[in-house]
Design a protein around this motif. Structure first.
Motif, PDB file in Angstrom:
ATOM      1  N   GLU A  17       0.853  -0.925  -0.473  1.00  0.00           N
ATOM      2  CA  GLU A  17      -0.246  -0.012  -0.058  1.00  0.00           C
ATOM      3  C   GLU A  17       0.405   0.924  -0.055  1.00  0.00           C
ATOM      4  OE1 GLU A  17      -2.919   0.399   3.242  1.00  0.00           O
ATOM      5  OE2 GLU A  17      -4.133  -1.482   2.230  1.00  0.00           O
ATOM      6  N   ARG A  18       2.413   0.999   0.049  1.00  0.00           N
ATOM      7  CA  ARG A  18       2.933   2.508   0.275  1.00  0.00           C
ATOM      8  C   ARG A  18       2.914   3.905  -1.027  1.00  0.00           C
ATOM      9  NH1 ARG A  18       6.810   2.104   3.824  1.00  0.00           N
ATOM     10  NH2 ARG A  18       7.455   0.256   3.744  1.00  0.00           N
ATOM     11  N   PRO A  19       2.902   2.432  -1.696  1.00  0.00           N
ATOM     12  CA  PRO A  19       3.018   3.290  -2.843  1.00  0.00           C
ATOM     13  C   PRO A  19       1.380   4.626  -3.022  1.00  0.00           C
ATOM     14  CG  PRO A  19       3.866   1.517  -4.052  1.00  0.00           C
ATOM     15  CD  PRO A  19       2.963   1.645  -2.654  1.00  0.00           C
ATOM     16  N   LEU A  20       0.762   3.632  -3.376  1.00  0.00           N
ATOM     17  CA  LEU A  20      -0.868   4.284  -3.582  1.00  0.00           C
ATOM     18  C   LEU A  20      -1.421   5.267  -1.418  1.00  0.00           C
ATOM     19  CD1 LEU A  20      -3.500   4.216  -4.347  1.00  0.00           C
ATOM     20  CD2 LEU A  20      -4.709   2.077  -2.377  1.00  0.00           C
ATOM     21  N   ARG A  21      -0.612   4.648  -0.803  1.00  0.00           N
ATOM     22  CA  ARG A  21      -1.243   5.897   1.309  1.00  0.00           C
ATOM     23  C   ARG A  21      -0.011   7.394   0.189  1.00  0.00           C
ATOM     24  NH1 ARG A  21      -2.506   3.955   5.563  1.00  0.00           N
ATOM     25  NH2 ARG A  21      -2.975   1.769   5.563  1.00  0.00           N
ATOM     26  N   SER A  22       1.174   6.985  -0.697  1.00  0.00           N
ATOM     27  CA  SER A  22       1.953   8.397  -0.374  1.00  0.00           C
ATOM     28  C   SER A  22       1.635   9.158  -1.419  1.00  0.00           C
ATOM     29  CB  SER A  22       3.371   8.273  -0.258  1.00  0.00           C
ATOM     30  OG  SER A  22       3.830   7.242  -2.210  1.00  0.00           O
TER      31      SER A  22
ATOM     32  N   GLN B 224      -6.507  13.569   4.261  1.00  0.00           N
ATOM     33  CA  GLN B 224      -5.985  13.622   5.805  1.00  0.00           C
ATOM     34  C   GLN B 224      -6.905  13.146   6.326  1.00  0.00           C
ATOM     35  OE1 GLN B 224      -5.761  17.109   3.818  1.00  0.00           O
ATOM     36  NE2 GLN B 224      -3.593  16.211   3.167  1.00  0.00           N
ATOM     37  N   GLY B 225      -6.548  12.286   7.796  1.00  0.00           N
ATOM     38  CA  GLY B 225      -7.809  11.754   8.879  1.00  0.00           C
ATOM     39  C   GLY B 225      -9.058  11.163   8.484  1.00  0.00           C
TER      40      GLY B 225
ATOM     41  N   ALA C 296     -10.841   6.509   4.809  1.00  0.00           N
ATOM     42  CA  ALA C 296     -11.235   6.322   3.610  1.00  0.00           C
ATOM     43  C   ALA C 296     -11.099   6.273   1.720  1.00  0.00           C
ATOM     44  CB  ALA C 296     -12.608   7.108   3.025  1.00  0.00           C
ATOM     45  N   ALA C 297     -10.217   6.845   1.725  1.00  0.00           N
ATOM     46  CA  ALA C 297      -9.439   6.602  -0.051  1.00  0.00           C
ATOM     47  C   ALA C 297      -8.472   5.438  -0.633  1.00  0.00           C
ATOM     48  CB  ALA C 297      -8.785   8.108  -0.071  1.00  0.00           C
TER      49      ALA C 297
ATOM     50  N   ALA D 152     -18.539   7.660   7.488  1.00  0.00           N
ATOM     51  CA  ALA D 152     -18.951   8.584   7.017  1.00  0.00           C
ATOM     52  C   ALA D 152     -18.189   9.274   5.638  1.00  0.00           C
ATOM     53  CB  ALA D 152     -19.299   9.782   8.027  1.00  0.00           C
ATOM     54  N   ALA D 153     -17.051   9.249   5.520  1.00  0.00           N
ATOM     55  CA  ALA D 153     -15.730   9.835   5.121  1.00  0.00           C
ATOM     56  C   ALA D 153     -16.089   9.078   3.308  1.00  0.00           C
ATOM     57  CB  ALA D 153     -14.616   9.932   5.483  1.00  0.00           C
TER      58      ALA D 153
END
Lengths: 191, 191
Positions: free
Chosen positions: A137-142, A149-150, A155-156, B181-182
């Motif tokens: 997941e690292r590339p997706l997360r960065s 944020q948050g 969720a994304a 919710a997000a």
């Protein structure tokens, strides 16, 4: 790491190369057994047989079944990494397309399923799973960290992984290019 | 369906009620074995033992192991249905919250994993899985059909299922209220 010893370098390199080749062969065989047969089929005898090595060789380098699983997952780690272009939409689509390819070529969905089934009860498997998912997941997360944020960020990440994983887990289907692009557009417009 | 026969109605109702009770008991026991132990543990002897019925009773009503799996999944089907309010955001959040509860209370993630593992090779399991997923996704699909079509619709369905399933499959965690919710907001803004 120790500095190379002059005069032994060449022998060591040969030895290293041989072990690395054995490791790659055995890892691929273990991965094949894990994804095409089952967890229970991961035994030294069976993996040795599939890889074409002796059981003794396997026991010498990888004494436990968990060792075999670990090098199987290292074989997954050899997935090609993408060079980001800097254009977020393009890079997200490329990343999900690579994830989809990993599911079809490496049966990553089977691996996640096996790990999920065992990770709940076996601590060592849980750690292997966490490492695999973290790396994956690292590339997706960065990329997503630049726009969300948050809770929106969490969720994304789940939603974009989900567009590949859910179709596979629930329907045994891979998302089309159009669905991947639509998912990325929804996330980029929505965050 | 045949019309009720006068004078036999009461005896039939008693019989029906008894079979229905047995079915519910055995279904719950089979579900428990499936989610807490494993697929292989689903045998007539073991499920009878857990349910507190004789093996003969189980064989009489549900002769095959697949019959036991089928009534186990019927036990999942008893999940409470939500009354939609008509307000899309509220209803989507309520639906995903119910899905999250199904994962925690009924171990729906384990069930999906078991079905995914076997559905690929066993046609009958594939059909059971398709029915379960179709029923499970129906409310989500009908809500999203009002705001998205084509690839966007498919993406939105996978993404919202994914926000619950991915966190569970990859991290063994359930999404918080804020993340649910997000996710709904991202989809509603993005489609």
């Amino acid at each position: 790491m120790a500095p190379p010893v002059p005069g032994r370098r060449s022998a060591d390199s040969t030895e290293d190369a041989r072990v690395a080749r054995t490791r790659a062969d055995v890892g691929r065989a273990a991965l094949q057994v894990l994804t095409e047969e089952s967890w229970d089929a991961i035994t030294h005898a069976h993996v040795a047989d599939v890889a074409g090595y002796s059981k003794t060789t396997l026991y010498t380098h990888w004494p436990s079944r968990l060792d075999l699983v670990t090098i199987a997952l290292d074989a997954v780690g050899e997935m090609p990494h993408l060079e980001p272009t800097g254009e977020l939409r393009t890079d997200l689509i490329a990343e999900l397309t690579a994830f989809r390819r990993a599911v079809s070529d490496y049966k990553l969905d089977r691996i996640l399923i096996v790990l999920a089934q065992w990770g709940v009860t076996v601590d060592e498997i849980r750690r292997i799973r966490e490492r695999l998912v973290t790396e994956g997941e690292r590339p997706l997360r960065s990329m997503l960290a630049t726009v969300a944020q948050g809770p929106s960020f969490d969720a994304a990440v789940s939603m974009l992984s989900g567009v590949v994983v859910c179709a596979t887990l629930m329907w045994d289907e891979l998302p089309s290019d159009e669905v991947i692009a639509a998912a990325v557009d929804i996330v980029l417009d929505g965050v």
